[in-house]
Scaffold this motif. Structure first.
Motif, mmCIF file in Angstrom:
data_model
loop_
_atom_site.group_PDB
_atom_site.id
_atom_site.type_symbol
_atom_site.label_atom_id
_atom_site.label_comp_id
_atom_site.label_asym_id
_atom_site.label_seq_id
_atom_site.Cartn_x
_atom_site.Cartn_y
_atom_site.Cartn_z
ATOM 1 N N ASN A 264 -63.172 34.689 -27.293
ATOM 2 C CA ASN A 264 -62.445 33.510 -26.830
ATOM 3 C C ASN A 264 -61.292 33.322 -27.814
ATOM 4 O O ASN A 264 -61.527 32.996 -28.976
ATOM 5 C CB ASN A 264 -63.391 32.301 -26.840
ATOM 6 N N PRO B 198 -64.713 27.160 -28.788
ATOM 7 C CA PRO B 198 -64.376 27.714 -27.467
ATOM 8 C C PRO B 198 -63.447 26.811 -26.646
ATOM 9 O O PRO B 198 -63.663 25.612 -26.543
ATOM 10 C CB PRO B 198 -65.736 27.825 -26.770
ATOM 11 N N SER C 253 -61.173 30.342 -21.401
ATOM 12 C CA SER C 253 -61.293 31.747 -21.791
ATOM 13 C C SER C 253 -59.961 32.497 -21.709
ATOM 14 O O SER C 253 -59.739 33.430 -22.465
ATOM 15 C CB SER C 253 -62.331 32.448 -20.904
ATOM 16 N N HIS D 141 -60.446 29.546 -16.766
ATOM 17 C CA HIS D 141 -61.674 29.776 -17.512
ATOM 18 C C HIS D 141 -62.782 30.435 -16.701
ATOM 19 O O HIS D 141 -62.918 30.205 -15.507
ATOM 20 C CB HIS D 141 -62.201 28.421 -18.016
ATOM 21 N N ASP E 10 -67.072 31.533 -17.780
ATOM 22 C CA ASP E 10 -68.096 31.726 -18.813
ATOM 23 C C ASP E 10 -68.533 33.187 -18.886
ATOM 24 O O ASP E 10 -69.256 33.577 -19.803
ATOM 25 C CB ASP E 10 -69.337 30.870 -18.505
ATOM 26 N N ARG F 32 -63.476 42.661 -25.163
ATOM 27 C CA ARG F 32 -64.003 41.650 -24.251
ATOM 28 C C ARG F 32 -63.954 42.166 -22.814
ATOM 29 O O ARG F 32 -62.956 42.719 -22.374
ATOM 30 C CB ARG F 32 -63.159 40.378 -24.341
ATOM 31 N N THR G 250 -64.615 40.774 -18.838
ATOM 32 C CA THR G 250 -64.706 39.542 -18.061
ATOM 33 C C THR G 250 -65.410 39.842 -16.758
ATOM 34 O O THR G 250 -64.998 40.730 -16.024
ATOM 35 C CB THR G 250 -63.288 38.996 -17.797
ATOM 36 N N ASN H 193 -66.821 36.019 -32.585
ATOM 37 C CA ASN H 193 -65.594 36.089 -31.801
ATOM 38 C C ASN H 193 -65.098 37.522 -31.667
ATOM 39 O O ASN H 193 -64.556 37.902 -30.638
ATOM 40 C CB ASN H 193 -64.507 35.212 -32.435
#
Ligand code: 6A9
Length: 783
Positions: free
Chosen positions: A506, A518, A521, A588, A590, A620, A622, A688
């Protein structure tokens, strides 16, 4: 012509970032115009160092080592506060920010005490002082000797000179010199107690104030006395650089080393000798017994003032608790530094970073070991405690910070001024960007000055300081209110998040001060950050009060404040309808995770077999398309802001909800304070990046807890549906915080940057007597 003026315009934009705000300066009495605060322990990054509040002050300081522990590269020499030194504890037990201080250092088997008392009376140039260093062996360990080094050094720009005067040349050996701002002076050494085994000195040219320890170490030699005992010592006069005779043989660094049998006590006197005629006897600063007496008197005065100001004894706190609180305050005050230099800044109009203008900064610091420099939003918290102790010190700090305002109305967040400060910061953190904010916590300080300290503020010409400050805080407020605004009226967003990275789970918002807390996102310009909106609402309210006090036009500030604190509007922009929790809003999801990309094909790995094969860094991924929504899965400090800054209507049902949620152990409540992020949040205690452990994703931070206690105290006093609950939670929270910070202090010897939400243990860096020191205000219930 059009092109020429276009380039002219660009040039103009380019220089705005480092052009000072065009108005009368805030600091009107600097340096010797404030003689009683001229000398001080303004080098918080050293265990013990003295300098004056001058841009290019001569500096002095202490180094020490146990000869049997001296290691390669100077290991074992203590000088700058380093966590790696692993001292059992160190810190000021008394310090009034003006005239004296006492510090205890546990470097087992030794206990060192460093103290100083200033004697400015009847002298020019800020007068004299005596410093004492006493060493005891507090265990039965075999180490019997210690080497103490006291040095005097000139900044490369100090106008002056120093020389070593030896025993054979004078009955009073020491370092003599003359410098601009100091006149003529003498530094002398007085062994008060114990046996000196070996004495030596170094007089040389050091390449920089950041290299004193290296310079010293590189000159160590072995000596032997008549009985064949061997000592490490210093070679005396070395007026060459790199083996070549120096073109400028004037020393800028003189260090005296005394190796002594412990227990040992050494007094060091600094005496100003200007302004006396030949043959006239010059009064000397006290040593020995006389020093002891004047120190005792200072301590007694300090303890009395402490009780007058905070009334902890009277409130029933135990002697141990009072001592702890005194230490916390003393370390905040003893951590005040005087820095000089220029930040490195960048705007979108400058191709490369450019230097800010050179300026002094008188400021407290968050941590003497890890962050010995000024931080903007930390300083507003420091100001709450400092102003309760000494309003003029705080006003002077505010003056220095607001002289760093540029013509745009911006103040850089992190102040890394001078070679010593710079030496502690990795390169990638140095440049400050003028698009990025940091919470304007000086409005908290100002608010406290305007309410709790109103009477003092109206005396002794202090209102004149506020008059000078007024146009500057106006510009500062406008800068926040314009550059940080969002797309929808009444919304704001922190600039500086990285919208393109896939390294971070994030992307951080360092400018918010809550670093990895946070947020949405996927950073976009449409985001709405709740905390920033609340900060600006607070700022508008304080601008209004300040305007009223000074008889300025206050109407627009009252309007802005009431617009931004209107709960209907707040709820529409920031209250998530289903969870009924306050939140940010933005693009955003989660569904984010850090995953390691697949490694190279096996044949390729074979080829790389003999090299250090590094796994590709985690990235990352998604799991679904982000959508615009409230970020209410991140319940925590940000969600509390309407409460923290006392902007929720006292009879709001959402206040009731918030109180219950923060009291819930499955969400924010712990026995040690409020954790930063709900246990239920998907990012609770998540890293992170693989190298970046959770920071504001669970641990307990004292600045926000202080605000929470203050707000609960506030709501507890307003009759209505939430008062009883607020009072109850207030009492519990205060007990938990004070109890745990004290327990951890007893256990570890330090105040800490954060506290673990499951064990209460101190973590992050230590000592951290920046905003954690607001525990004193919690104990005193001064909000
Ligand atoms: C890192 C490392 C030798 C982080 O207390 C100062 C700040 C706070 O303002 C902020 O809210 N601290 C908090 O999240 C510490 C910041 C340190 C940044 C520089 C360099 C050097 O280590």
């Amino acid at each position: 012509l059009a092109i020429a003026s276009y380039f002219g315009y660009l040039g103009y934009l380019e220089t705005r970032v480092n052009t000072p705000f065009d108005h009368q300066k805030m600091v009107v009495h600097a340096g010797l115009e404030q003689p009683d605060r001229y000398w001080g322990s303004y080098r918080p990054l050293t265990y013990f160092g003295m300098k004056t509040r001058d841009p290019h002050s001569l500096v002095m300081g202490l180094m020490w080592y146990t000869p049997s522990n001296l290691g390669p590269g100077g290991q074992g020499i203590r000088h700058w506060c380093e966590q790696g030194d692993k001292l059992d504890s160190y810190g000021w037990t008394h310090h009034d920010g003006r005239s004296f201080g006492v510090q205890e250092i546990q470097d087992l088997p030794f206990e060192l005490k460093t103290s100083f008392v200033k004697y400015p009376e009847g002298k020019q140039y800020g007068g004299d002082w005596t410093a004492r260093i006493s060493v005891r062996n507090t265990t039965r360990a075999w180490d019997k000797s210690i080497s103490l080094i006291w040095y005097v050094a000139l900044d490369e720009r100090t106008n002056g000179h120093i020389k070593y005067v030896s025993d054979d040349k004078s009955p009073e050996p020491g370092v003599y010199g003359e410098a601009q701002g100091l006149g003529e002076f003498q530094v002398r050494f007085h062994a008060v107690k114990g046996k000196i085994l070996h004495k030596s000195y170094l007089s040389t040219v050091a390449p920089s104030l950041a290299k004193l320890k290296d310079t010293l170490f590189s000159h160590f030699r072995a000596f032997a006395d008549k009985r064949g005992n061997r000592f490490i010592g210093l070679p005396g006069e070395i007026v060459s650089q790199n083996g070549l005779p120096s073109s400028n043989p004037e020393p800028n660094f003189i260090a005296i080393q005394i190796t002594a049998e412990v227990d040992f006590t050494l007094d060091i006197t600094y005496q100003s000798t200007s302004g006396f005629s030949l043959g006239e006897s010059i009064p000397k600063p006290p040593t020995g017994r006389a020093y002891q007496d004047s120190l005792q008197a200072k301590i007694a005065q300090f303890e009395q003032r402490f009780e007058d100001r905070f009334q902890l004894k009277q409130k029933g706190h135990s002697p141990e608790e009072v001592r702890f609180a005194r230490n916390a305050l003393s370390n905040l005050l003893g951590g005040i530094g005087y820095f000089y230099g220029s930040s490195r800044v960048q705007s979108v109009y400058t191709k490369n970073p450019v230097p800010y203008w050179k300026a002094p900064l008188y400021t407290a610091v968050p941590s003497r070991s890890f962050f010995p420099r000024g931080f903007l939003w930390d300083e507003g918290f420091h100001g709450l405690l400092i102003s309760a102790w000494d309003i003029d010190i705080e006003l002077d700090i505010i003056c220095h910070w607001f002289d760093l305002l540029n013509v745009e109305g911006w103040i850089p967040r992190e102040q890394i001024l001078g070679v010593e400060a710079l030496a502690k910061v990795p390169e990638e953190f140095v440049t400050q960007r003028n698009s990025n904010a940091n919470p304007p916590t000086f409005f908290l300080t100002l608010k406290k000055l305007l309410t709790s300290h109103r009477a003092e503020l109206s005396q002794n010409g202090r209102l004149a300081t506020l008059e000078r400050l007024y146009p500057r805080v106006q510009a500062w407020f406008n800068w926040f209110n314009t550059t940080q605004r969002g797309e929808v009226l009444g919304t704001y967003l922190w600039r500086g998040r990285n919208a393109t990275t896939t390294r971070e789970l994030n992307p951080k918002s360092l400018s918010s001060g809550l670093d990895d807390y946070p947020r949405a996102s996927h950073p976009t310009d449409k985001e709405r950050h709740l905390d920033l909106r609340c900060w600006i609402a607070l700022a508008a309210g304080v601008m209004a009060e300040l305007s009223t006090l000074l008889g300025k036009d206050d109407a627009k500030y009252y309007e802005t404040a009431s617009y931004l604190t209107d709960n209907v509007r707040l709820n529409r922009l920031h209250l998530a309808p289903y969870s009924e929790q306050y939140a940010d809003w933005g693009l955003h999801t989660d569904q984010v995770k850090l995953k390691r990309p697949p490694s190279m094909a096996p044949q390729q790995q074979q080829r790389h077999h003999h090299q250090h094969y590094q796994l590709p860094e985690m990235q990352r991924v998604t799991g679904e398309l982000p959508t615009y929504q409230f970020v209410d899965s991140a319940f925590g400090y940000v969600s509390l802001f309407p409460l923290l800054l006392e902007q929720l209507d006292h009879d709001s049902p959402y206040l009731t909800k918030l109180l219950n949620d923060l009291r819930d152990p499955e969400q924010l409540w712990t026995n040690y304070g409020l954790r930063s992020l709900s246990k239920r949040s998907p990012l609770y205690m998540q890293r992170n990046t693989e190298h970046d452990p959770p920071y504001w994703r669970g641990p307990i931070w004292i600045n926000i807890n202080y605000l929470a206690a203050k707000a609960l105290h506030h709501y507890g006093k307003i009759d209505g549906p939430n008062a009883a609950l607020a009072r109850q939670i207030y009492a519990e929270l205060r007990d938990n915080l004070v109890g745990n910070i004290l327990r951890q202090y007893k256990r570890s010897g330090y105040l800490w940057e954060q506290y673990d939400d499951t064990s209460g243990e101190g973590k992050g860096c230590n000592p951290f007597t920046g905003w954690t020191a607001t525990v004193v205000l919690l104990m005193a219930e001064q909000f």
